[in-house]
Design a protein around this motif. Structure first.
Motif, short mmCIF file in Angstrom:
data_model
loop_
_atom_site.label_atom_id
_atom_site.label_comp_id
_atom_site.label_asym_id
_atom_site.label_seq_id
_atom_site.Cartn_x
_atom_site.Cartn_y
_atom_site.Cartn_z
N TYR A 160 0.84 -1.21 0.00
CA TYR A 160 0.00 0.00 0.00
C TYR A 160 0.87 1.26 0.00
N GLU A 161 1.88 1.27 0.83
CA GLU A 161 2.79 2.42 0.88
C GLU A 161 3.53 2.59 -0.45
N GLN A 162 3.88 1.47 -1.07
CA GLN A 162 4.53 1.51 -2.37
C GLN A 162 3.61 2.14 -3.43
N LEU A 163 2.36 1.71 -3.45
CA LEU A 163 1.38 2.28 -4.38
C LEU A 163 1.16 3.76 -4.13
N LYS A 164 1.09 4.12 -2.87
CA LYS A 164 0.89 5.52 -2.49
C LYS A 164 2.05 6.39 -2.97
N LYS A 165 3.26 5.89 -2.78
CA LYS A 165 4.44 6.63 -3.21
C LYS A 165 4.47 6.79 -4.73
N SER A 166 4.09 5.73 -5.45
CA SER A 166 4.03 5.81 -6.92
C SER A 166 3.00 6.82 -7.38
N ALA A 167 1.84 6.83 -6.74
CA ALA A 167 0.79 7.78 -7.10
C ALA A 167 1.25 9.22 -6.85
N CYS A 168 1.95 9.44 -5.78
CA CYS A 168 2.46 10.79 -5.49
C CYS A 168 3.49 11.22 -6.53
N ARG A 169 4.35 10.28 -6.94
CA ARG A 169 5.34 10.59 -7.97
C ARG A 169 4.67 10.98 -9.28
N VAL A 170 3.64 10.23 -9.66
CA VAL A 170 2.91 10.54 -10.89
C VAL A 170 2.23 11.90 -10.78
N ALA A 171 1.62 12.18 -9.63
CA ALA A 171 0.92 13.45 -9.44
C ALA A 171 1.88 14.63 -9.45
N GLN A 172 3.11 14.44 -9.04
CA GLN A 172 4.08 15.53 -9.00
C GLN A 172 4.84 15.68 -10.32
N ASN A 173 4.64 14.78 -11.26
CA ASN A 173 5.30 14.85 -12.55
C ASN A 173 4.86 16.10 -13.30
N PRO A 174 5.80 16.93 -13.75
CA PRO A 174 5.43 18.17 -14.45
C PRO A 174 4.58 17.95 -15.69
N ALA A 175 4.82 16.88 -16.42
CA ALA A 175 4.03 16.61 -17.62
C ALA A 175 2.58 16.33 -17.25
N VAL A 176 2.38 15.56 -16.19
CA VAL A 176 1.03 15.24 -15.73
C VAL A 176 0.33 16.51 -15.24
N ARG A 177 1.05 17.30 -14.48
CA ARG A 177 0.46 18.55 -13.96
C ARG A 177 0.09 19.51 -15.08
N ASN A 178 0.98 19.66 -16.08
CA ASN A 178 0.68 20.54 -17.21
C ASN A 178 -0.51 20.05 -18.00
#
Length: 101
Positions: free
Chosen positions: A26-44
């Motif tokens: 669960y912590e691994q999935l959470k960390k991956s989701a945070c990384r994706v959410a912080q990705n500049p391409a995803v945010r843009n």
């Protein structure tokens, strides 16, 4: 509404996967989701989609108000005008706190 349902489905799936695989996974999935959410391409991309949605919503609002015109009861028209005056013109302001990229 579709996006809310998609979000809730993803949330439920993440919860189920997290509880079945244990806390560590669960912590691994959470960390991956945070990384994706912080990705500049995803945010843009999310910001661009939100801005396009606001543009289309503004166009739809003006199209509907032009077509409906005088058929709206005066009490409703007064409320809409007061909200528009208080919030400013929908087409020019960005009330969502995002930059105009």
């Amino acid at each position: 509404m579709r996006y809310r349902l998609t979000f809730l489905a993803g949330l439920a799936l993440g919860y189920v996967l997290g509880t079945r695989a244990g806390r560590e996974r669960y912590e691994q999935l959470k960390k991956s989701a945070c990384r994706v959410a912080q990705n500049p391409a995803v945010r843009n991309t999310a910001e661009t989609a939100a801005q396009q949605g606001r543009v289309y919503a503004g166009k739809a609002f003006h199209t509907v108000s032009d077509k409906v015109g005088e058929r709206v009861p005066e009490s409703v028209a007064h409320r809409v005008r007061s909200l528009r005056d208080r919030n400013g013109d929908v087409r020019t302001e960005d009330d969502w706190g995002t930059s105009n990229t």
